[in-house]
Design a protein around this motif. Structure first.
Motif, PDB file in Angstrom:
ATOM      1  N   GLY A  27       0.836  -1.194   0.000  1.00  0.00           N
ATOM      2  CA  GLY A  27       0.000   0.000   0.000  1.00  0.00           C
ATOM      3  C   GLY A  27       0.868   1.240   0.000  1.00  0.00           C
ATOM      4  N   LEU A  28       0.309   2.321  -0.468  1.00  0.00           N
ATOM      5  CA  LEU A  28       1.054   3.578  -0.585  1.00  0.00           C
ATOM      6  C   LEU A  28       1.325   4.170   0.793  1.00  0.00           C
ATOM      7  N   PRO A  29       2.591   4.488   1.130  1.00  0.00           N
ATOM      8  CA  PRO A  29       2.878   5.163   2.405  1.00  0.00           C
ATOM      9  C   PRO A  29       2.273   6.578   2.424  1.00  0.00           C
ATOM     10  N   LEU A  30       2.415   7.254   3.550  1.00  0.00           N
ATOM     11  CA  LEU A  30       1.804   8.579   3.704  1.00  0.00           C
ATOM     12  C   LEU A  30       2.657   9.721   3.173  1.00  0.00           C
ATOM     13  N   SER A  31       3.927   9.448   2.854  1.00  0.00           N
ATOM     14  CA  SER A  31       4.788  10.540   2.384  1.00  0.00           C
ATOM     15  C   SER A  31       5.997   9.995   1.652  1.00  0.00           C
ATOM     16  N   MET A  32       6.584  10.841   0.809  1.00  0.00           N
ATOM     17  CA  MET A  32       7.841  10.505   0.158  1.00  0.00           C
ATOM     18  C   MET A  32       8.925  10.299   1.204  1.00  0.00           C
ATOM     19  N   LYS A  37       1.492  17.778   0.837  1.00  0.00           N
ATOM     20  CA  LYS A  37       2.579  18.053  -0.113  1.00  0.00           C
ATOM     21  C   LYS A  37       3.551  16.877  -0.158  1.00  0.00           C
ATOM     22  N   ARG A  38       3.850  16.298   1.000  1.00  0.00           N
ATOM     23  CA  ARG A  38       4.752  15.140   1.050  1.00  0.00           C
ATOM     24  C   ARG A  38       4.096  13.913   0.406  1.00  0.00           C
ATOM     25  N   LEU A  39       2.774  13.775   0.601  1.00  0.00           N
ATOM     26  CA  LEU A  39       2.042  12.682  -0.041  1.00  0.00           C
ATOM     27  C   LEU A  39       2.018  12.870  -1.558  1.00  0.00           C
ATOM     28  N   ASN A  40       1.773  14.109  -2.006  1.00  0.00           N
ATOM     29  CA  ASN A  40       1.725  14.382  -3.444  1.00  0.00           C
ATOM     30  C   ASN A  40       3.071  14.084  -4.110  1.00  0.00           C
ATOM     31  N   ALA A  41       4.152  14.321  -3.382  1.00  0.00           N
ATOM     32  CA  ALA A  41       5.479  14.021  -3.926  1.00  0.00           C
ATOM     33  C   ALA A  41       5.624  12.525  -4.170  1.00  0.00           C
ATOM     34  N   LEU A  42       5.103  11.714  -3.239  1.00  0.00           N
ATOM     35  CA  LEU A  42       5.158  10.263  -3.416  1.00  0.00           C
ATOM     36  C   LEU A  42       4.252   9.830  -4.573  1.00  0.00           C
ATOM     37  N   LYS A  73      15.822  14.585  -6.728  1.00  0.00           N
ATOM     38  CA  LYS A  73      15.303  15.923  -7.011  1.00  0.00           C
ATOM     39  C   LYS A  73      14.433  16.425  -5.864  1.00  0.00           C
ATOM     40  N   TYR A  74      13.594  15.556  -5.325  1.00  0.00           N
ATOM     41  CA  TYR A  74      12.712  15.942  -4.217  1.00  0.00           C
ATOM     42  C   TYR A  74      13.511  16.412  -3.003  1.00  0.00           C
TER      43      TYR A  74
END
Length: 421
Positions: free
Chosen positions: A325-330, A379-384, A400-401
């Protein structure tokens, strides 16, 4: 080598059981020995702890305060130091009042390395003893990436470290350490600890022994006979297929975004005779400790866990990290894949996600603080989300992030391999 080797340094390294500094340790160590404040960004297993342990050993009679978030990590380091004849102690809530007072008095009088969580600084007795301690020369803040998150209702005590340092009669050297921090995070760390002039040392995040893979699970295209499997079972089956490739060499960590998924996936794998344990924040301390010990000793080499597991876990032979599953942040994702291959050997990091994961995570984060905190987390989630949707080399997107100059394509991640076919 930039740092000057002398008999004093060589003897201190020998006492710690280390032959030489690693290349990435040389420049920050030189700055630290020159009494500069330092921010050091090093990947997991990069050797951050030596940056405060070595100068402490070189200055017997001085006190180094190590602020660290986890009891287990503190105890592990203190046990290791004591086994080498180095003065070290932990100050925590497990001690009786008499033991707590005795440790505090002994360390502030005779020096050494004193480990504690930031919550300990709220104690008037602790604060007063340290404020009046003439031998407190250095404060190391471990896992400093927590500092920018302290405003977002996560370990708020981290946000008070800076004011504690300002309250000291003699300003100590400050060393901030973490594996991951964006440029904005670094600026927030400087501000939080009031170390605007700290020297910054950034070791490249990329680790060539980690092979990254991201797989989108499209439930609409998966059928089993005449019946479509449940939306939960599909990712579980993907995890099981990945485990079937594991040759039982080393250990596996499987991260799930919720406690509910940890419980269900652990049950699923146990039913299929996998040697699996579970770990999440809602478990009692004794059960978490037992699960961690079984994992570290190889009795249950597969750990299914939330992000509560991993910080400070020093197991060198984790060969596979799976995100079910997708984590909460990059930031969280990069921290968690950093648990793999700490011994430098080839390891695999696989992320499985569905279209619904992103919306689920947004719902979770929308109830996790005030408006500003939620915007930062999104914002951290969107980066991921950008990473999993990208067609570019995964390591280059990550670099880059975090504000690094992207290197050449890794040629090993799933995106690079797709283009080479």
């Amino acid at each position: 080598m930039s740092i000057t080797i002398n008999e004093h340094l060589t003897e201190a390294l020998k006492k710690l059981g280390i032959a030489n500094l690693r290349l990435q340790q040389e420049a920050p160590m030189e700055a630290i020995l020159n009494n500069e404040d330092v921010i050091a960004l090093m990947p997991t297993s990069g050797g951050k702890s030596l940056l405060y342990q070595l100068p402490a050993v070189m200055e017997p009679g001085s006190l180094t305060l190590v602020i660290s978030p986890l009891k287990a990590l503190q105890l592990d380091q203190v046990d290791a130091l004591r086994s080498k004849g180095i003065r070290a102690a932990v100050l925590n809530s497990d001690l009786s009042a008499a033991e707590h007072s005795s440790v505090l008095e002994d360390m502030t009088r005779r020096g050494g390395l004193l480990y504690l969580a930031p919550e300990q600084l709220r104690s008037p007795a602790v604060a007063e003893a340290l404020q009046s301690c003439p031998i407190l020369t250095r404060i190391a803040v471990d896992e400093a990436h927590i500092l920018p998150q302290a405003k977002d209702d996560f370990r708020k005590a981290y946000g008070k470290i800076g004011s504690f340092i300002d309250s000291l009669s003699l300003h100590p050297q400050v060393i901030a350490l973490t594996a991951t921090a964006t440029r904005k995070d670094v600026a927030r760390i400087r501000k939080s600890l009031d170390i605007d002039n700290a020297s910054l040392f950034r070791t490249p995040l990329r680790r060539d022994n980690l092979h990254l893979c991201i797989n989108h699970i499209d439930n609409s295209k998966i059928r089993k006979g005449k019946r479509k499997p449940s939306t939960e079972n599909v990712p579980f089956q993907s995890v099981e297929r990945e485990l079937s490739k594991w040759d039982e060499d080393g250990a596996v960590i499987i991260y799930c975004p919720t406690v509910k998924l940890v419980k269900r996936l652990c049950k699923w794998l146990k039913a299929r005779d996998y040697p699996v344990g579970k770990y999440h924040g809602k478990m009692k301390h004794a059960k978490r400790k037992a699960a961690q010990q079984a994992f570290m000793r190889g009795k249950k080499p597969i750990m299914v866990a939330t992000n509560a597991f991993g910080l400070g876990i020093d197991k060198p032979d984790v060969r596979l990290v799976i995100h079910a599953g997708l984590p909460l942040s990059m930031d969280g994702y990069v921290q968690e894949i950093g648990r793999a291959g700490r011994d430098g050997k080839k390891s695999r990091c696989v992320l499985f996600f569905t279209k619904a994961d992103f919306e689920r995570n947004k719902r979770i984060l929308s109830h996790s603080g005030g408006n500003k905190a939620i915007r930062r987390k999104l914002k951290r989630l969107n980066a991921l989300h950008g990473l999993v949707d990208s067609k570019k080399c995964l390591w280059r997107v990550i670099e880059k992030y975090f504000g690094e100059k992207p290197q050449k394509k890794c040629e090993k991640c799933c995106r690079c391999r797709q283009k080479s076919v």
